[in-house]
Design a protein around this motif. Structure first.
Motif, PDB file in Angstrom:
ATOM      1  N   ILE A 136       0.803  -1.228  -0.029  1.00  0.00           N
ATOM      2  CA  ILE A 136       0.072   0.124   0.116  1.00  0.00           C
ATOM      3  C   ILE A 136       0.650   1.325  -0.047  1.00  0.00           C
ATOM      4  O   ILE A 136       0.458   2.317  -0.627  1.00  0.00           O
ATOM      5  N   ALA A 137       2.161   1.162   0.745  1.00  0.00           N
ATOM      6  CA  ALA A 137       2.988   2.351   0.828  1.00  0.00           C
ATOM      7  C   ALA A 137       3.448   2.630  -0.649  1.00  0.00           C
ATOM      8  O   ALA A 137       3.869   3.961  -0.792  1.00  0.00           O
ATOM      9  N   GLN A 138       3.623   1.916  -1.570  1.00  0.00           N
ATOM     10  CA  GLN A 138       3.880   1.798  -3.018  1.00  0.00           C
ATOM     11  C   GLN A 138       3.008   2.670  -3.948  1.00  0.00           C
ATOM     12  O   GLN A 138       3.485   3.044  -4.956  1.00  0.00           O
ATOM     13  N   LEU A 139       1.728   2.722  -3.367  1.00  0.00           N
ATOM     14  CA  LEU A 139       0.747   3.288  -4.198  1.00  0.00           C
ATOM     15  C   LEU A 139       0.684   4.692  -4.177  1.00  0.00           C
ATOM     16  O   LEU A 139      -0.527   5.317  -3.589  1.00  0.00           O
ATOM     17  N   PHE A 156      -9.544  -0.979   0.748  1.00  0.00           N
ATOM     18  CA  PHE A 156      -8.336  -0.382   1.493  1.00  0.00           C
ATOM     19  C   PHE A 156      -7.716   0.655   0.203  1.00  0.00           C
ATOM     20  O   PHE A 156      -7.057   1.623   0.455  1.00  0.00           O
ATOM     21  N   ILE A 157      -8.057   0.145  -0.818  1.00  0.00           N
ATOM     22  CA  ILE A 157      -7.746   1.131  -2.042  1.00  0.00           C
ATOM     23  C   ILE A 157      -8.550   2.310  -2.238  1.00  0.00           C
ATOM     24  O   ILE A 157      -7.827   3.337  -2.400  1.00  0.00           O
ATOM     25  N   LYS A 158      -9.735   2.246  -1.926  1.00  0.00           N
ATOM     26  CA  LYS A 158     -10.665   3.200  -1.876  1.00  0.00           C
ATOM     27  C   LYS A 158     -10.064   4.257  -0.853  1.00  0.00           C
ATOM     28  O   LYS A 158     -10.099   5.696  -1.110  1.00  0.00           O
ATOM     29  N   GLU A 159      -9.643   3.898   0.469  1.00  0.00           N
ATOM     30  CA  GLU A 159      -9.359   4.524   1.226  1.00  0.00           C
ATOM     31  C   GLU A 159      -8.148   5.239   1.249  1.00  0.00           C
ATOM     32  O   GLU A 159      -7.634   6.466   1.519  1.00  0.00           O
ATOM     33  N   THR A 160      -7.188   4.638   0.547  1.00  0.00           N
ATOM     34  CA  THR A 160      -5.806   4.899   0.199  1.00  0.00           C
ATOM     35  C   THR A 160      -5.850   5.986  -0.978  1.00  0.00           C
ATOM     36  O   THR A 160      -4.963   6.945  -0.939  1.00  0.00           O
ATOM     37  N   ASP A 165     -12.484   6.789  -8.027  1.00  0.00           N
ATOM     38  CA  ASP A 165     -13.575   6.550  -8.839  1.00  0.00           C
ATOM     39  C   ASP A 165     -13.248   7.429 -10.319  1.00  0.00           C
ATOM     40  O   ASP A 165     -14.075   7.150 -11.063  1.00  0.00           O
ATOM     41  N   LYS A 166     -12.340   8.348 -10.109  1.00  0.00           N
ATOM     42  CA  LYS A 166     -12.173   9.120 -11.366  1.00  0.00           C
ATOM     43  C   LYS A 166     -10.860   8.636 -12.299  1.00  0.00           C
ATOM     44  O   LYS A 166     -10.851   9.286 -13.323  1.00  0.00           O
ATOM     45  N   LEU A 167     -10.392   7.511 -11.834  1.00  0.00           N
ATOM     46  CA  LEU A 167      -9.372   6.722 -12.510  1.00  0.00           C
ATOM     47  C   LEU A 167     -10.152   5.943 -13.730  1.00  0.00           C
ATOM     48  O   LEU A 167     -11.101   5.324 -13.610  1.00  0.00           O
ATOM     49  N   PRO A 168      -9.293   5.821 -14.859  1.00  0.00           N
ATOM     50  CA  PRO A 168      -9.979   4.682 -15.695  1.00  0.00           C
ATOM     51  C   PRO A 168      -9.701   3.245 -15.009  1.00  0.00           C
ATOM     52  O   PRO A 168      -8.877   2.834 -14.285  1.00  0.00           O
TER      53      PRO A 168
END
Length: 387
Positions: A136-139, A156-160, A165-168
């Protein structure tokens, strides 16, 4: 004692490199075989336009003995494999060496399971959730999300990533859309083109400053700068430091900081100021150059090459002083300088350049002596009469 206001190192503009290149993406969250397959699909499609590279780490954990002569103590071993070249090193690379090696590439795809990168692409696999969470720290700069066997993005991706939701977001089998994403990114990353008029020479053979000659109703350095504005984002006049106060304040200038190297030093000085820009460099002693000559060069520019240049009809060599030098040429120029060479033409002859035939070869005629001056006056008069 060093005062608090003292700066130990000169402040330099640094190129926008990541760990490897300017445009790099780590693909994370998937098995290595999936990442390699996706990289193959992207590279096979885009390699006709861009120089692509791939970074990974081997899984051959049983390889404890270095290959070839490295096992005998060699620092590195070069092998001509006929259809490709192989260079094995004994020592690990640090980021500085890696950026040097990858500086000629346009696009770098990286197996994010082993190596980080400036930007990331996430692949969502349900059974890889825990593995992805560890990274997660690499994202830090996620630019695309790909759904493999999952229907939604992990919480956890949504929180990070607040704007996830604006990404392709594509399915793994939407290959064309995924490749199109990378192609769009590369198009958007096209280096901005700056103009540089070389006017810092001492004109010793001519006997007077060629940049100050009024061929077209104004000093040639200003005439050329005005013409470059039609094809460049921004234009500068290159000059010696002692000339800079003489330049009309309506025109921007760059003083040579690589002194005593002629045009070679002027080009390096421009890159030192703006290392992520491409530079259309034109010498001020080309009085027959017109907008058509410049536009043909810019319209046919190949950003994947080190430079785009005209081929001389006189000796078939590249014309270095009416050339588009891409950002990737900066380390190349420096490497030639380190080997004792300061000839821009030698760089073009010995590197990957894109050569064009000039629409009107006579436009590339330069003026260095009073005898050539008389010929050019006649040619200019003839050109104006015809027009």
């Amino acid at each position: 004692m060093i005062s608090k206001g003292h700066k130990k190192h000169t402040t330099l503009q640094r190129p926008a490199f990541g760990n490897f290149g300017r445009n790099e993406w780590a693909i994370v969250g998937a098995p290595c075989t999936t990442i390699k397959l996706l990289a193959d699909q992207v590279i096979s499609t885009l390699s006709s336009k861009y120089k692509c590279a791939y970074v990974d780490t081997t899984h051959n954990d049983d390889m404890v003995i270095p290959p070839g002569r490295l096992s005998s103590g060699a620092a590195f071993e070069y092998t001509d494999q006929v259809n490709h070249q192989q260079l094995n090193y004994a020592k690990p690379f640090n980021p500085f060496r890696l950026r040097e090696i990858f500086s000629s590439t346009d696009l770098v795809l990286i197996n994010g399971n082993h190596q980080p990168a400036k930007a990331q692409v996430i692949i969502i696999y349900n059974n890889k959730k825990a593995s992805l969470q560890k990274r997660i720290a690499q994202l830090t700069n996620v630019q695309m999300i790909i759904l493999a066997d999952a229907d939604d993005v992990f919480d956890f991706i949504k929180e990070t990533i607040p704007d996830w939701d604006k990404l392709p977001i594509y399915k793994l089998d939407e290959t064309e859309k995924i490749i199109s994403f990378f192609e769009t990114q590369m198009q958007n990353a096209k280096p901005v083109l700056k103009g540089l008029v070389l006017a810092g020479g001492k004109s010793e053979r001519m006997g007077f400053d060629k940049g100050a000659v009024s061929w077209h109703g104004k000093e040639q350095r200003y005439y050329m700068a005005d013409m470059l504005k039609s094809v460049c984002d921004e234009v500068f006049i290159s000059c010696r430091a002692d000339q800079q106060s003489e330049i009309d304040n309506q025109y921007s200038s760059i003083a040579d900081t690589f002194t005593g190297l002629g045009p070679f030093g002027a080009i390096l000085s421009a890159f030192r100021e703006k290392p992520d820009s491409a530079w259309l460099v034109v010498a001020c002693d080309l009085p027959l150059v017109d907008e058509n000559t410049l536009k043909y060069l810019t319209d046919n520019r190949n950003i994947s090459s080190v430079a785009t240049a005209y081929q001389s009809t006189f000796d078939d060599f590249p014309e270095p002083l009416i050339t588009i030098w891409e950002p990737k040429s900066y380390p190349v120029l420096l490497s030639f300088l380190a080997q004792g060479y300061s000839c821009p033409r030698k760089v073009l002859i010995n590197t990957d350049v894109f050569l064009l035939n000039a629409p009107n070869p006579d436009d590339l005629t330069n003026v260095n002596t009073p005898e050539e001056l008389d010929k050019i006056k006649h040619a200019l008069h003839k050109k104006v009469t015809v027009e």
